[in-house]
Design an enzyme around this catalytic site. Structure first.
Site, PDB file in Angstrom:
ATOM      1  N   ARG A 219      58.241 -69.290 -29.584  1.00  0.00           N
ATOM      2  CA  ARG A 219      59.193 -69.590 -30.652  1.00  0.00           C
ATOM      3  C   ARG A 219      58.466 -70.123 -31.876  1.00  0.00           C
ATOM      4  O   ARG A 219      57.421 -70.740 -31.755  1.00  0.00           O
ATOM      5  CB  ARG A 219      60.179 -70.665 -30.169  1.00  0.00           C
ATOM      6  CG  ARG A 219      61.200 -70.171 -29.201  1.00  0.00           C
ATOM      7  CD  ARG A 219      61.999 -71.309 -28.626  1.00  0.00           C
ATOM      8  NE  ARG A 219      61.153 -72.158 -27.787  1.00  0.00           N
ATOM      9  CZ  ARG A 219      61.475 -73.364 -27.382  1.00  0.00           C
ATOM     10  NH1 ARG A 219      62.620 -73.908 -27.735  1.00  0.00           N
ATOM     11  NH2 ARG A 219      60.655 -74.049 -26.614  1.00  0.00           N
TER      12      ARG A 219
ATOM     13  N   LYS B  36      54.275 -77.051 -21.631  1.00  0.00           N
ATOM     14  CA  LYS B  36      54.752 -75.686 -21.396  1.00  0.00           C
ATOM     15  C   LYS B  36      54.147 -74.690 -22.395  1.00  0.00           C
ATOM     16  O   LYS B  36      53.649 -73.629 -21.997  1.00  0.00           O
ATOM     17  CB  LYS B  36      56.276 -75.681 -21.518  1.00  0.00           C
ATOM     18  CG  LYS B  36      56.949 -74.567 -20.782  1.00  0.00           C
ATOM     19  CD  LYS B  36      58.443 -74.857 -20.735  1.00  0.00           C
ATOM     20  CE  LYS B  36      58.923 -75.235 -22.110  1.00  0.00           C
ATOM     21  NZ  LYS B  36      60.145 -75.994 -22.168  1.00  0.00           N
TER      22      LYS B  36
ATOM     23  N   PHE C 216      45.670 -83.606 -15.666  1.00  0.00           N
ATOM     24  CA  PHE C 216      45.239 -84.723 -16.513  1.00  0.00           C
ATOM     25  C   PHE C 216      44.078 -85.415 -15.804  1.00  0.00           C
ATOM     26  O   PHE C 216      43.961 -85.352 -14.573  1.00  0.00           O
ATOM     27  CB  PHE C 216      46.384 -85.717 -16.725  1.00  0.00           C
ATOM     28  CG  PHE C 216      47.364 -85.269 -17.786  1.00  0.00           C
ATOM     29  CD1 PHE C 216      48.158 -84.145 -17.593  1.00  0.00           C
ATOM     30  CD2 PHE C 216      47.491 -85.961 -18.986  1.00  0.00           C
ATOM     31  CE1 PHE C 216      49.056 -83.721 -18.567  1.00  0.00           C
ATOM     32  CE2 PHE C 216      48.389 -85.543 -19.963  1.00  0.00           C
ATOM     33  CZ  PHE C 216      49.166 -84.433 -19.751  1.00  0.00           C
TER      34      PHE C 216
ATOM     35  N   THR D  59      51.455 -75.090 -24.221  1.00  0.00           N
ATOM     36  CA  THR D  59      50.021 -75.067 -23.990  1.00  0.00           C
ATOM     37  C   THR D  59      49.677 -74.169 -22.799  1.00  0.00           C
ATOM     38  O   THR D  59      48.725 -73.386 -22.846  1.00  0.00           O
ATOM     39  CB  THR D  59      49.529 -76.515 -23.763  1.00  0.00           C
ATOM     40  OG1 THR D  59      49.971 -77.302 -24.864  1.00  0.00           O
ATOM     41  CG2 THR D  59      48.033 -76.598 -23.664  1.00  0.00           C
TER      42      THR D  59
ATOM     43  N   TRP E 249      43.808 -77.022 -21.417  1.00  0.00           N
ATOM     44  CA  TRP E 249      43.765 -77.929 -22.553  1.00  0.00           C
ATOM     45  C   TRP E 249      42.316 -78.283 -22.891  1.00  0.00           C
ATOM     46  O   TRP E 249      41.917 -78.265 -24.045  1.00  0.00           O
ATOM     47  CB  TRP E 249      44.575 -79.202 -22.227  1.00  0.00           C
ATOM     48  CG  TRP E 249      44.733 -80.114 -23.398  1.00  0.00           C
ATOM     49  CD1 TRP E 249      45.626 -79.998 -24.419  1.00  0.00           C
ATOM     50  CD2 TRP E 249      43.948 -81.274 -23.691  1.00  0.00           C
ATOM     51  NE1 TRP E 249      45.464 -81.018 -25.320  1.00  0.00           N
ATOM     52  CE2 TRP E 249      44.436 -81.822 -24.893  1.00  0.00           C
ATOM     53  CE3 TRP E 249      42.877 -81.914 -23.038  1.00  0.00           C
ATOM     54  CZ2 TRP E 249      43.897 -82.971 -25.477  1.00  0.00           C
ATOM     55  CZ3 TRP E 249      42.348 -83.064 -23.613  1.00  0.00           C
ATOM     56  CH2 TRP E 249      42.850 -83.581 -24.826  1.00  0.00           C
TER      57      TRP E 249
ATOM     58  N   PHE F 105      63.017 -76.460 -22.895  1.00  0.00           N
ATOM     59  CA  PHE F 105      63.428 -77.454 -21.893  1.00  0.00           C
ATOM     60  C   PHE F 105      62.962 -77.068 -20.479  1.00  0.00           C
ATOM     61  O   PHE F 105      62.083 -76.217 -20.317  1.00  0.00           O
ATOM     62  CB  PHE F 105      64.946 -77.654 -21.912  1.00  0.00           C
ATOM     63  CG  PHE F 105      65.488 -78.215 -23.209  1.00  0.00           C
ATOM     64  CD1 PHE F 105      64.684 -78.932 -24.096  1.00  0.00           C
ATOM     65  CD2 PHE F 105      66.821 -78.048 -23.543  1.00  0.00           C
ATOM     66  CE1 PHE F 105      65.202 -79.464 -25.275  1.00  0.00           C
ATOM     67  CE2 PHE F 105      67.352 -78.573 -24.725  1.00  0.00           C
ATOM     68  CZ  PHE F 105      66.532 -79.276 -25.591  1.00  0.00           C
TER      69      PHE F 105
ATOM     70  N   ALA G  82      67.460 -75.140 -27.993  1.00  0.00           N
ATOM     71  CA  ALA G  82      67.592 -74.876 -26.560  1.00  0.00           C
ATOM     72  C   ALA G  82      68.840 -75.530 -25.970  1.00  0.00           C
ATOM     73  O   ALA G  82      69.129 -75.330 -24.795  1.00  0.00           O
ATOM     74  CB  ALA G  82      66.345 -75.352 -25.826  1.00  0.00           C
TER      75      ALA G  82
ATOM     76  N   LYS H  93      54.793 -87.365 -35.288  1.00  0.00           N
ATOM     77  CA  LYS H  93      53.549 -86.604 -35.386  1.00  0.00           C
ATOM     78  C   LYS H  93      53.465 -85.560 -34.271  1.00  0.00           C
ATOM     79  O   LYS H  93      53.758 -85.861 -33.128  1.00  0.00           O
ATOM     80  CB  LYS H  93      52.389 -87.591 -35.301  1.00  0.00           C
ATOM     81  CG  LYS H  93      51.082 -87.077 -35.816  1.00  0.00           C
ATOM     82  CD  LYS H  93      50.083 -88.236 -35.909  1.00  0.00           C
ATOM     83  CE  LYS H  93      48.673 -87.679 -35.947  1.00  0.00           C
ATOM     84  NZ  LYS H  93      47.678 -88.739 -36.159  1.00  0.00           N
TER      85      LYS H  93
END
Lengths: 559, 559
Positions: free
Chosen positions: B98, B75, B385, B77, B413, B305, B277, B109
């Site tokens: 945010r 989201k 993807f 990204t 991406w 979310f 959230a 990570k």
């Protein structure tokens, strides 16, 4: 002295601040080497600091004081005033101060950025979040705390004895409710309940380490050396065993760069780091001081509390460890405070009392002698108050002259640098005359003897005493390989003795050592001689009740 | 898609960042209206923001998502990619995100500043202390905590029932040991022992207030309205009764100004505020969003979310309260996540499965329908993807077409704005076509009915249930005068229902309300439907173990 002086915040608001790049420019620092925080604060890049390595060092001046009284002696104000005075007489001078702690701002009214016409600005920012250094230090400290309990939660491979976790948590707030807590309550998913507590952030060993580190590599090494607790068979567990040192360093990587601000007279001031003056050494960061020495001919800095604690730790811990050679010391005294040391009650301080000044002068005299024992020449700055009489001032001057030191009246609070011109000239003469600085005791003296030496040589004590358990700890720390560390004395700031009511220059008292604590990352042994409070409380009517923004969105009630 | 993409931190390090004054300049903001934090971050002055008042607003685009799965949907990204895409096709667009929380960085990570070629930079700073906003919020919160216990300590004039202090403490750290504690232990001078606990800073009501306030005056009013506890006869005690609101505002006065940074493509991004959230509304600050709307033609923002929680609260809390009119919504989905909603196990996600995509598509379909119930037109962004097949993508497109929505493949991406050009055109068309935004329920509906309406209309539930004690609380809050507040749903993000394992689009389930909480300063009622964690813990091997500075003093291990 007839000039009407407004409140600190009124004066600060009227300040004609210069853009910080101009202040930096006067020191030869180009804008590209600054990390601005707004237009009047900046950090100095660590790369630039590294590039200064080959340059000649300026002269380091320590501002210290007699044992403080509630009447106050004005050490920070004098530090700022002297820095401005040196610039006024044409010298290139930088001031180095500690950052104030946020918590106390909401307790008793009053900031820690000087006062009157001897202030550093922007004073509100400096007293509130400033450039975030203390928040970063608090985060690094509490990350280590979280990693300890997390390690125990997931199996406790390192074998922590949960009764012997020595690493507490911190918060930059005066909050007595957090002094002693039990944590990890509420069942299996919250861990193993144990006793714990919070100190105020300035009391964190991370703060002391931050202020004694020479660079990020040294910082990481010291953070790794922190002892966080012990196993059931009393083997120490280090922060590096928890692999905490790298992440803690990352949290501190920006904070480590010194902060540049300015005085009301637009002279440069470094304000960086602020360790407690009791359980730590109470001076600004080594990085700020060594950087300032590369950039100025005279660097004026201060140490917390009176000279018995502040100057001693400045000399024996900071200067010893950082290889600094102080050129001169200024001992700040007020006639009012000397009268209190001479036995005068608070309500009678307004009346002339030459005899009391002379009697209280014993306190000042011992501090002068003590500073000279470190091979550092000293001058006395009398921070003048309106009620002081000429006869009283003469008494101080005469006392100092008998000890071979000059006492100089200063009016920086009311007049700024005009009020410290004479002091500035005297300091230059003294500093240029050369010093024979050496610490009070050698590294290889035993920890017990280091403590005894300080008590006898500086405090006028007959000796030191301690219970067997405490004496065993001295031996234990030596066996662990920490005998070469300096000691960090923690006692009342109000007396040479451990009794705050023993004013003047008491002799033949005994210093009881209650407890000793190892700061393996900061590389000193804290010798506790009395009640030491590491988390203050708020008063019945905290100043927070009155702090607010007014209609012009200016801060009211903070100062 | 064949381009090799490095790790997020490698890409971020190679970024050619522009000085932040240039990024601001593109928006017409002069340097004098910026408060720089280094050279690539700045706050925008509140005076300047005030001066924008008369200007026309741009169009507001919400980026939301299907119910997330561990496979992730991207989201943030997509928000960054769409902002860059809009700028690429010649539109003046700003992104509003945010601020990430510090604590989680040391757990698992991964940062929260986008990924691949759709990131905001400087990403390390953004993920660590950034401009200190969260530290300021933590300080303001904990000052209030300290004032409560201090008040009790000095006599408890307001009559706190120490069992009914509802205000906890906060820390920006994942620290399960602090979830539940007892404080004020150790005797008379430390106060009255009571149960207490810490939440992570992002869960603080101060954070929610900070993000919903329109200016400093509104902020002070809301802070004063916080209910911190109750008397023995259950009368509420407010923060203003403790005179805490002024000092808390002073601590937040600088933080309140929005932070400007840039994307990898040098387009402007506001990153400001970051409430949880679940127990809060999960969107960036109102001040950042309204300021961005004055400065750009299109403002792209996200909500936490999936759309059942994030979009609903964005519409029903943030937009309702701030008078915002969203022009369009983007619903992010991935083929992988749809397959998981369709029942495919994690290890089989690499295999083509058109049937599972269609089945999982039920989840997406309900989100599309839900968004339209608010009168906001929606487009679907398929975050592509490599393993996704054409047949699978076709299935998503067909599903959306049947509902009158377009589904657009995005490759931001791997490709940055080149990968969102088509989405950007679709969003402009949609946003320019007009929206009929209205919240789901009116202010004057009862709190119970508001909750029921959300559950039935959006979650597909049969209804809601609650014990008598909880139902009484609904009535109690209404009697106290808070019935006109919106409700803030707190339930699992993984399902439309309260069972995280119920994937797809479950129907006829029942939503059990466990508890309701009053956030009188934030002005909403939190309706808790399931386990809500407000203080995370660290994993067995926290990423802190690997975070460090490398030889070049670059951060390793954080992302």
């Amino acid at each position: 002295m007839s000039k009407k002086v407004g409140s600190d915040i009124e004066i600060a608001r009227e300040a004609k601040m210069k853009p910080i790049r101009e202040v930096a420019g006067k020191l030869g620092i180009k804008e590209e080497h600054l990390l601005p925080f707004g237009h009047t604060k900046a950090k100095i890049s660590m790369d630039y600091i590294k590039s200064l390595k080959g340059q000649k060092d300026g002269k380091l001046i320590l501002v210290t004081a007699i044992n403080p009284t509630p009447a106050g002696e004005g050490k920070t104000t004098t530090t700022v005033g002297l820095g401005d005075g040196l610039n006024r007489i044409g010298k290139k001078a930088i001031i180095c101060l500690r950052e104030p702690s946020l918590g106390p701002c909401f307790g008793v009214k009053g900031g820690a950025a000087g006062g009157g016409y001897a202030q550093v600005v922007p004073m509100e920012d400096i007293n509130l979040h400033f450039t975030g250094d203390f928040h970063a230090i608090g985060s690094a400290h509490n990350l280590l705390s979280a990693l300890i309990d997390n390690h125990i939660y997931w199996g406790n491979e390192l074998g922590f004895d949960t009764r012997r976790v020595t690493w507490r948590r911190v918060m930059d707030m005066n909050d007595r409710a957090l002094r002693q807590i039990t944590n990890s309550l509420g069942g299996v998913s919250n861990g193993f309940p144990r006793e714990d507590g919070f100190d105020i952030t300035v009391a964190s060993e991370v703060m002391a380490i931050f202020c004694l580190s020479t660079d990020l590599t040294d910082l990481t090494k010291r953070l790794g050396n922190i002892i966080v607790g012990y196993t059931r068979d009393k083997k120490p567990i280090y922060a590096r065993d928890l692999k905490a040192d790298g992440a803690m360093t990352v949290l501190l990587k920006d904070a480590i760069a010194p902060n540049l601000v300015q005085t009301l007279e637009n002279n440069p001031a470094f304000i960086h780091g602020g360790p407690f003056a009791n359980i730590a050494h109470g001076c600004n960061s080594v990085i700020a001081t060594t950087t300032a020495l590369k950039l100025a001919d005279y660097v004026v800095t201060e140490a917390g509390f009176g000279a018995d604690l502040g100057a001693e730790k400045f000399f024996d811990i900071k200067c010893r460890k950082a290889g600094l050679k102080p050129a001169a010391a200024v001992i700040v005294a007020t006639v009012r405070a000397l009268k209190m040391h001479g036995g005068v009650a608070k309500e009678d301080l307004g009346k002339e009392n030459v005899a009391a000044v002379k009697k209280g002068g014993e306190n000042l005299a011992r501090h002068i002698e003590n500073v000279k024992k470190f091979g550092v020449p000293a001058v006395v700055a009398i921070n003048r108050f309106i009620a002081d009489t000429d006869a009283e001032l003469d008494a101080v001057r005469q006392l100092c002259a008998e000890l071979g030191s000059e006492a100089i009246e200063c009016n920086h609070w009311a007049l700024g640098s005009e009020g410290t011109e004479k002091l500035a000239h005297a300091v230059v003469k003294l500093a240029d005359g050369g010093s024979n600085f050496k610490p009070l005791y050698p590294d290889d003296m035993s920890l017990w003897d280091k403590t005894r030496t300080i008590a006898q040589t500086l405090y006028g004590a007959q000796g030191i005493i301690a219970d067997k358990a405490v004496r065993d700890r001295f031996a234990e720390f030596e066996k662990m390989g920490f005998g070469h560390y300096p000691v960090c004395m923690a006692k009342t700031q109000y007396s040479f003795s451990t009794d705050p009511n023993l004013k003047g220059a008491p002799s033949n008292h005994v210093v009881p050592v209650r407890e000793i604590r190892l700061s393996a990352g900061a590389e000193f042994i804290v010798v506790v001689c009395g009640e030491i409070m590491t988390m203050p409380g708020l008063p019945r009517v905290p100043s927070a009740n009155h702090i607010r923004l007014n209609d012009k969105l200016e801060v009211e009630g903070l100062f």
